[in-house]
Scaffold this active site. Structure first.
Site, PDB file in Angstrom:
ATOM      1  N   GLU A  68      -5.595  -0.407  -9.032  1.00 20.67           N
ATOM      2  CA  GLU A  68      -6.880   0.262  -8.802  1.00 20.67           C
ATOM      3  C   GLU A  68      -6.876   1.788  -8.769  1.00 20.67           C
ATOM      4  O   GLU A  68      -7.396   2.398  -7.834  1.00 20.67           O
ATOM      5  CB  GLU A  68      -7.535  -0.283  -7.535  1.00 20.67           C
ATOM      6  CG  GLU A  68      -7.892  -1.735  -7.674  1.00 20.67           C
ATOM      7  CD  GLU A  68      -8.791  -2.274  -6.586  1.00 20.67           C
ATOM      8  OE1 GLU A  68      -8.681  -1.843  -5.429  1.00 20.67           O
ATOM      9  OE2 GLU A  68      -9.618  -3.131  -6.920  1.00 20.67           O
ATOM     10  N   TYR A  80     -15.576  -8.746 -10.473  1.00 18.39           N
ATOM     11  CA  TYR A  80     -16.357  -9.365  -9.402  1.00 18.39           C
ATOM     12  C   TYR A  80     -17.714  -9.742  -9.995  1.00 18.39           C
ATOM     13  O   TYR A  80     -18.513  -8.878 -10.347  1.00 18.39           O
ATOM     14  CB  TYR A  80     -16.481  -8.414  -8.211  1.00 18.39           C
ATOM     15  CG  TYR A  80     -15.165  -8.296  -7.489  1.00 18.39           C
ATOM     16  CD1 TYR A  80     -14.909  -9.062  -6.363  1.00 18.39           C
ATOM     17  CD2 TYR A  80     -14.150  -7.481  -7.976  1.00 18.39           C
ATOM     18  CE1 TYR A  80     -13.682  -9.006  -5.723  1.00 18.39           C
ATOM     19  CE2 TYR A  80     -12.909  -7.417  -7.340  1.00 18.39           C
ATOM     20  CZ  TYR A  80     -12.687  -8.182  -6.212  1.00 18.39           C
ATOM     21  OH  TYR A  80     -11.471  -8.128  -5.594  1.00 18.39           O
ATOM     22  N   HIS A 139       0.018  -0.747  -4.481  1.00 19.17           N
ATOM     23  CA  HIS A 139      -1.431  -0.667  -4.268  1.00 19.17           C
ATOM     24  C   HIS A 139      -1.850   0.755  -3.911  1.00 19.17           C
ATOM     25  O   HIS A 139      -1.595   1.207  -2.800  1.00 19.17           O
ATOM     26  CB  HIS A 139      -1.805  -1.636  -3.139  1.00 19.17           C
ATOM     27  CG  HIS A 139      -3.186  -2.143  -3.218  1.00 19.17           C
ATOM     28  ND1 HIS A 139      -3.519  -3.303  -3.876  1.00 19.17           N
ATOM     29  CD2 HIS A 139      -4.335  -1.664  -2.718  1.00 19.17           C
ATOM     30  CE1 HIS A 139      -4.814  -3.523  -3.767  1.00 19.17           C
ATOM     31  NE2 HIS A 139      -5.332  -2.537  -3.077  1.00 19.17           N
ATOM     32  N   GLU A 187      -7.410  -9.396 -10.248  1.00 17.80           N
ATOM     33  CA  GLU A 187      -8.214  -9.487  -9.032  1.00 17.80           C
ATOM     34  C   GLU A 187      -9.617  -9.901  -9.464  1.00 17.80           C
ATOM     35  O   GLU A 187     -10.171  -9.342 -10.405  1.00 17.80           O
ATOM     36  CB  GLU A 187      -8.253  -8.123  -8.333  1.00 17.80           C
ATOM     37  CG  GLU A 187      -8.820  -8.113  -6.944  1.00 17.80           C
ATOM     38  CD  GLU A 187      -8.673  -6.761  -6.282  1.00 17.80           C
ATOM     39  OE1 GLU A 187      -9.705  -6.197  -5.860  1.00 17.80           O
ATOM     40  OE2 GLU A 187      -7.528  -6.263  -6.183  1.00 17.80           O
ATOM     41  N   TYR A 229       0.840  -1.187   0.000  1.00 19.49           N
ATOM     42  CA  TYR A 229       0.000   0.000   0.000  1.00 19.49           C
ATOM     43  C   TYR A 229       0.882   1.246   0.000  1.00 19.49           C
ATOM     44  O   TYR A 229       1.825   1.344   0.787  1.00 19.49           O
ATOM     45  CB  TYR A 229      -0.933   0.016   1.207  1.00 19.49           C
ATOM     46  CG  TYR A 229      -2.152  -0.842   1.012  1.00 19.49           C
ATOM     47  CD1 TYR A 229      -3.324  -0.280   0.511  1.00 19.49           C
ATOM     48  CD2 TYR A 229      -2.130  -2.197   1.283  1.00 19.49           C
ATOM     49  CE1 TYR A 229      -4.447  -1.054   0.309  1.00 19.49           C
ATOM     50  CE2 TYR A 229      -3.246  -2.985   1.079  1.00 19.49           C
ATOM     51  CZ  TYR A 229      -4.406  -2.415   0.600  1.00 19.49           C
ATOM     52  OH  TYR A 229      -5.505  -3.180   0.384  1.00 19.49           O
TER      53      TYR A 229
END
Length: 187
Positions: A94, A156, A56, A182, A12
């Site tokens: 992202e 997703y 990230h 992901e 991160y």
């Protein structure tokens, strides 16, 4: 055995759930995080699996917010990682919050040379806008200066349906490599 072939190590850049990220920590914290990455690479190599090293940026939205820290991170870890042939670099996971492909591409063109200076043939995953959903934007203006670049899509199944599949199909039909870095069946 689960048959796992890849482990994703998420670094991160900024704080997540009250944990300091690389960019908002101090030098001692950054050194410790880099050490953990190098230890993870060694473990993955011993297990014979790939390691995705994921910068990230989820909570800071635009990768350009911490370009200097991303460059520092990759400059520090890439010399030790170049001996492995199982490392895949994901340089901006992202991008979101209205970040455009042109912003992501600008950032990528600053970070990719840092990795290439040490690991000229490694696969580099470049995130795409809107939490890695707008891969078609990248297909309209791909990074052509470097080889072994792939573009991330996150999927997703409960919430990402035809729209994301259609964007991915468009990108693939335009000839750019795509990776689902992901995914899940839930939302």
């Amino acid at each position: 055995k689960f048959g796992m072939s890849t482990l994703r190590i998420a670094m991160y850049s900024a704080e997540a759930d009250d944990v300091k990220g690389y960019a908002d920590g101090d030098d001692a914290h950054r050194d410790e995080l880099e050490k953990m990455v190098l230890e993870s690479a060694e473990i993955c190599a011993k297990l014979g699996i790939y390691m995705i090293l994921d910068w990230h940026i989820l909570l800071d939205y635009d990768p350009n917010m911490h370009t200097d820290m991303a460059i520092r991170f990759f400059k520090n870890v890439c010399p030790a990682l170049k001996k492995y042939d199982n490392i895949i670099y994901e340089i901006c996971n992202e991008p979101n919050g209205g970040t455009s492909w042109s912003q992501v591409k600008s950032y990528a063109l600053e970070v990719i040379p840092v990795i290439r200076a040490n690991d000229p043939d490694a696969i580099i995953i470049v995130g795409t806008p809107n939490w890695c959903q707008y891969v078609d934007d990248a297909a309209n203006d791909p990074i052509t200066e470097y080889d072994n670049i792939v573009y991330a899509v996150h999927f997703y199944a409960e919430t990402h349906r035809d729209d994301i599949r259609n964007r991915m199909t468009t990108a693939i039909n335009k000839g750019i490599p795509v990776i689902i870095s992901e995914f899940s069946i839930c939302d």
